[in-house]
Design an enzyme around this catalytic site. Sequence first.
Site, PDB file in Angstrom:
ATOM      1  N   GLU A 103       0.804  -1.222   0.000  1.00 43.38           N
ATOM      2  CA  GLU A 103       0.000   0.000   0.000  1.00 43.38           C
ATOM      3  C   GLU A 103       0.849   1.291   0.000  1.00 43.38           C
ATOM      4  OE1 GLU A 103      -1.905   0.186   3.730  1.00 43.38           O
ATOM      5  OE2 GLU A 103      -3.096   1.959   3.222  1.00 43.38           O
ATOM      6  N   THR A 126       2.727  -8.097  -0.434  1.00 47.02           N
ATOM      7  CA  THR A 126       2.523  -7.988   1.015  1.00 47.02           C
ATOM      8  C   THR A 126       1.970  -9.293   1.584  1.00 47.02           C
ATOM      9  OG1 THR A 126       1.242  -6.988   2.819  1.00 47.02           O
ATOM     10  CG2 THR A 126       0.273  -6.788   0.664  1.00 47.02           C
ATOM     11  N   ASP A 128       0.112  -9.279   3.951  1.00 45.04           N
ATOM     12  CA  ASP A 128      -1.212  -8.933   4.490  1.00 45.04           C
ATOM     13  C   ASP A 128      -2.347  -9.218   3.500  1.00 45.04           C
ATOM     14  OD1 ASP A 128       0.326  -7.975   6.574  1.00 45.04           O
ATOM     15  OD2 ASP A 128       0.208  -5.893   5.905  1.00 45.04           O
ATOM     16  N   MET A 170       0.179 -11.621  12.115  1.00 45.26           N
ATOM     17  CA  MET A 170       0.263 -10.297  11.473  1.00 45.26           C
ATOM     18  C   MET A 170      -0.912 -10.072  10.530  1.00 45.26           C
ATOM     19  SD  MET A 170       4.242  -9.573  10.642  1.00 45.26           S
ATOM     20  CE  MET A 170       5.328  -8.853  11.874  1.00 45.26           C
ATOM     21  N   ARG A 267      -1.999 -19.118  27.593  1.00 49.14           N
ATOM     22  CA  ARG A 267      -0.685 -18.601  27.182  1.00 49.14           C
ATOM     23  C   ARG A 267      -0.829 -17.913  25.832  1.00 49.14           C
ATOM     24  NH1 ARG A 267       3.480 -21.035  30.044  1.00 49.14           N
ATOM     25  NH2 ARG A 267       2.610 -21.587  32.072  1.00 49.14           N
TER      26      ARG A 267
END
Length: 343
Positions: A103, A126, A128, A170, A267
């Site tokens: 981006e 990316t 993402d 992520m 955890r």
Amino acid sequence: MERIGILTGGGDCPGLNPVIRAVVRKALLDGYEIVGIKNGWKGLVENDTLPLDMDAVSGILPKGGTILGTSRTNPYKKEGDLQKVKDNFKKMNLCALVAVGGEDTLGVASKLTKDGIPNIVGVPKTIDNDLSATDYTFGFDTALNVAMECIDRLHTTAESHHRIIVAEVMGRHAGWIAIEAGIAGGADVILIPEIPIDIEEVCSVIKRRHERGKTFSIVVVAEGAQFKDSDLILQEQKLDAFGHVRLGGIGEALANEIEKKTGYETRVSVLGHIQRGGSPTAFDRVLGTRFGVKAVELLKAKKFGRMVALQGVKIIDVPLEDAVKELKTVDMDLYNLAKVFFG
Ligand code: F6P
């Protein structure tokens, strides 16, 4: 001989080297000279280059990262940098530029095409997978597979210890890695930025699961996910050169809340940059290679201000500005499918 430049900007990801190799091989075949610009837009600001030839790209196909280096430098941020970019583009004697990035890098490329450097072609990168106008960005498939493998590993230890493990992945403000890695890894709850977290609902899903005899659960949370309840909002986070917050911390906060509300030992495991490292999958190598070859074809045809993209099974080209117009977020049909397996 005409000269093409190539740069890689923003967060690195697996598949950048296959793109560089493809651009170099195709450009040389078509009679161009090619030069690498180091560290994204920083290399254009500082006139920092790396000669590229057949030898320079030999053996890089399976390597993660980028041989050109990268940075999150934004030439629109500091006064004078834009002029330096324009001057160095001339000094480097470039006829065109291939900008490989997400981006931010492609946003700069798009602006530059209107601010004096029209001869740019973009390649969408990316982990993402949040760029519009392309079904997939390269890098995503590798990150997804890494995250899935981590979830598999977390399963065996969570089961042995009768614990809940929260895996933070992520993806910035889009939940693609979380939703797909969660589905592929059989997560019991998946939390994405597109849907605010209802902590009571999360805990009741986990409790129901434990009531039917399960003694462990895996919760996948995207780093950009946020609590619905404003009392649980995370602290202010640092900004990068493009004004993005540095995400992280939701996994920890979520694990604390789950443990407090359910009483089950919980955890957290933050997968972090492990998702961005290492060798690209076959899918990302092939996609990167197809993108790289297509980028040179566009330059040859003088189709500037365009971005290569995957739509269906075809590599096409779209206006650069279409890619950065809006964030591509998770499709709600996919989220509803994932929900079938919650609990
Ligand atoms: O955009 C890719 C990405 O890995 C995001 O998923 C993440 O939020 C960000 O980059 C991390 O950036 P950095 O490597 O600068 O910490």
